[in-house]
Motif scaffolding. Sequence first.
Motif, PDB file in Angstrom:
ATOM      1  N   UNK A   1      67.918   6.029 -30.224  1.00 19.92           N
ATOM      2  CA  UNK A   1      67.073   6.463 -31.342  1.00 19.92           C
ATOM      3  C   UNK A   1      67.100   5.511 -32.543  1.00 19.92           C
ATOM      4  N   UNK A   2      68.247   4.885 -32.822  1.00 21.23           N
ATOM      5  CA  UNK A   2      68.317   3.956 -33.952  1.00 21.23           C
ATOM      6  C   UNK A   2      67.498   2.709 -33.662  1.00 21.23           C
ATOM      7  N   UNK A   3      67.601   2.200 -32.453  1.00 21.29           N
ATOM      8  CA  UNK A   3      66.806   1.027 -32.068  1.00 21.29           C
ATOM      9  C   UNK A   3      65.314   1.351 -32.113  1.00 21.29           C
ATOM     10  N   UNK A   4      64.933   2.559 -31.678  1.00 25.40           N
ATOM     11  CA  UNK A   4      63.524   2.962 -31.741  1.00 25.40           C
ATOM     12  C   UNK A   4      63.039   3.001 -33.185  1.00 25.40           C
ATOM     13  N   UNK A   5      63.871   3.491 -34.093  1.00 20.63           N
ATOM     14  CA  UNK A   5      63.504   3.535 -35.509  1.00 20.63           C
ATOM     15  C   UNK A   5      63.289   2.127 -36.058  1.00 20.63           C
ATOM     16  N   UNK A   6      64.212   1.230 -35.770  1.00 24.11           N
ATOM     17  CA  UNK A   6      64.127  -0.130 -36.293  1.00 24.11           C
ATOM     18  C   UNK A   6      62.922  -0.878 -35.741  1.00 24.11           C
ATOM     19  N   UNK A   7      62.663  -0.721 -34.454  1.00 29.01           N
ATOM     20  CA  UNK A   7      61.511  -1.397 -33.843  1.00 29.01           C
ATOM     21  C   UNK A   7      60.210  -0.813 -34.374  1.00 29.01           C
ATOM     22  N   UNK A   8      60.176   0.496 -34.632  1.00 24.60           N
ATOM     23  CA  UNK A   8      58.971   1.113 -35.198  1.00 24.60           C
ATOM     24  C   UNK A   8      58.687   0.554 -36.590  1.00 24.60           C
ATOM     25  N   UNK A   9      59.724   0.376 -37.409  1.00 25.40           N
ATOM     26  CA  UNK A   9      59.547  -0.193 -38.741  1.00 25.40           C
ATOM     27  C   UNK A   9      59.078  -1.641 -38.653  1.00 25.40           C
ATOM     28  N   UNK A  10      59.689  -2.406 -37.761  1.00 27.27           N
ATOM     29  CA  UNK A  10      59.318  -3.815 -37.602  1.00 27.27           C
ATOM     30  C   UNK A  10      57.875  -3.951 -37.103  1.00 27.27           C
ATOM     31  N   UNK A  11      57.506  -3.172 -36.100  1.00 17.60           N
ATOM     32  CA  UNK A  11      56.154  -3.258 -35.539  1.00 17.60           C
ATOM     33  C   UNK A  11      55.098  -2.776 -36.524  1.00 17.60           C
ATOM     34  N   UNK A  12      55.394  -1.729 -37.284  1.00 19.63           N
ATOM     35  CA  UNK A  12      54.440  -1.231 -38.277  1.00 19.63           C
ATOM     36  C   UNK A  12      54.207  -2.277 -39.359  1.00 19.63           C
ATOM     37  N   UNK A  13      55.245  -2.997 -39.720  1.00 17.34           N
ATOM     38  CA  UNK A  13      55.095  -4.062 -40.710  1.00 17.34           C
ATOM     39  C   UNK A  13      54.282  -5.226 -40.185  1.00 17.34           C
ATOM     40  N   UNK A  14      54.440  -5.533 -38.914  1.00 19.21           N
ATOM     41  CA  UNK A  14      53.709  -6.682 -38.353  1.00 19.21           C
ATOM     42  C   UNK A  14      52.218  -6.408 -38.203  1.00 19.21           C
ATOM     43  N   UNK A  15      51.809  -5.127 -38.144  1.00 19.67           N
ATOM     44  CA  UNK A  15      50.375  -4.800 -38.088  1.00 19.67           C
ATOM     45  C   UNK A  15      49.876  -4.268 -39.437  1.00 19.67           C
ATOM     46  N   UNK A  16      50.686  -4.482 -40.492  1.00 21.39           N
ATOM     47  CA  UNK A  16      50.314  -4.163 -41.882  1.00 21.39           C
ATOM     48  C   UNK A  16      50.054  -2.682 -42.144  1.00 21.39           C
ATOM     49  N   UNK A  17      50.796  -1.797 -41.491  1.00 22.15           N
ATOM     50  CA  UNK A  17      50.671  -0.371 -41.771  1.00 22.15           C
ATOM     51  C   UNK A  17      51.378  -0.049 -43.089  1.00 22.15           C
ATOM     52  N   UNK A  18      50.917   0.984 -43.754  1.00 21.99           N
ATOM     53  CA  UNK A  18      51.544   1.390 -45.016  1.00 21.99           C
ATOM     54  C   UNK A  18      52.833   2.165 -44.775  1.00 21.99           C
ATOM     55  N   UNK A  19      52.855   3.006 -43.732  1.00 17.95           N
ATOM     56  CA  UNK A  19      54.040   3.805 -43.456  1.00 17.95           C
ATOM     57  C   UNK A  19      54.138   4.085 -41.958  1.00 17.95           C
ATOM     58  N   UNK A  20      55.286   4.602 -41.558  1.00 23.59           N
ATOM     59  CA  UNK A  20      55.531   4.957 -40.164  1.00 23.59           C
ATOM     60  C   UNK A  20      56.293   6.280 -40.154  1.00 23.59           C
ATOM     61  N   UNK A  21      55.987   7.143 -39.184  1.00 20.31           N
ATOM     62  CA  UNK A  21      56.641   8.442 -39.051  1.00 20.31           C
ATOM     63  C   UNK A  21      57.499   8.433 -37.793  1.00 20.31           C
TER      64      UNK A  21
END
Length: 127
Positions: A3-23
């Motif tokens: 779950x921690x790795x999933x959280x970190x990858x979600x934050x990294x991927x959301x940033x790379x596609x310029x999303x404002x936030x991630x849930x």
Amino acid sequence: MDPIANMLVAIKNAGSVKKASVIIPHSKMKEAIASLLKEEGYIKTYKVEGDVKKTLEVVLEYKNNTPRVTDVKRVSKSSKRVYTGVKDIAPVKYGHGLCVLSTPKGVMTDKLARKEMVGGEILFTIW
């Protein structure tokens, strides 16, 4: 599934596609990590939503239209735990990155762990 790795990858991927936030799904450990990332300036803010099924909404931080989180590396995994003493905590990317540890005094950065003179499990590095 980590779950921690999933959280970190979600934050990294959301940033790379310029999303404002991630849930992401909520846990106390993820909330502690989000709090630490907010203090260090890697994310803007976070908030916990929901009563029964809680989620964690993380608002991303950008600097000059580039995400603050460029890469993450999960060090300690469920298959192999990595522990370190206070004397063996090395800086990440010559001090430009951050190492996050789970210590007996809670989740903290490498700099704070050196100051508090405590070692622990290396969760991940981020830069």
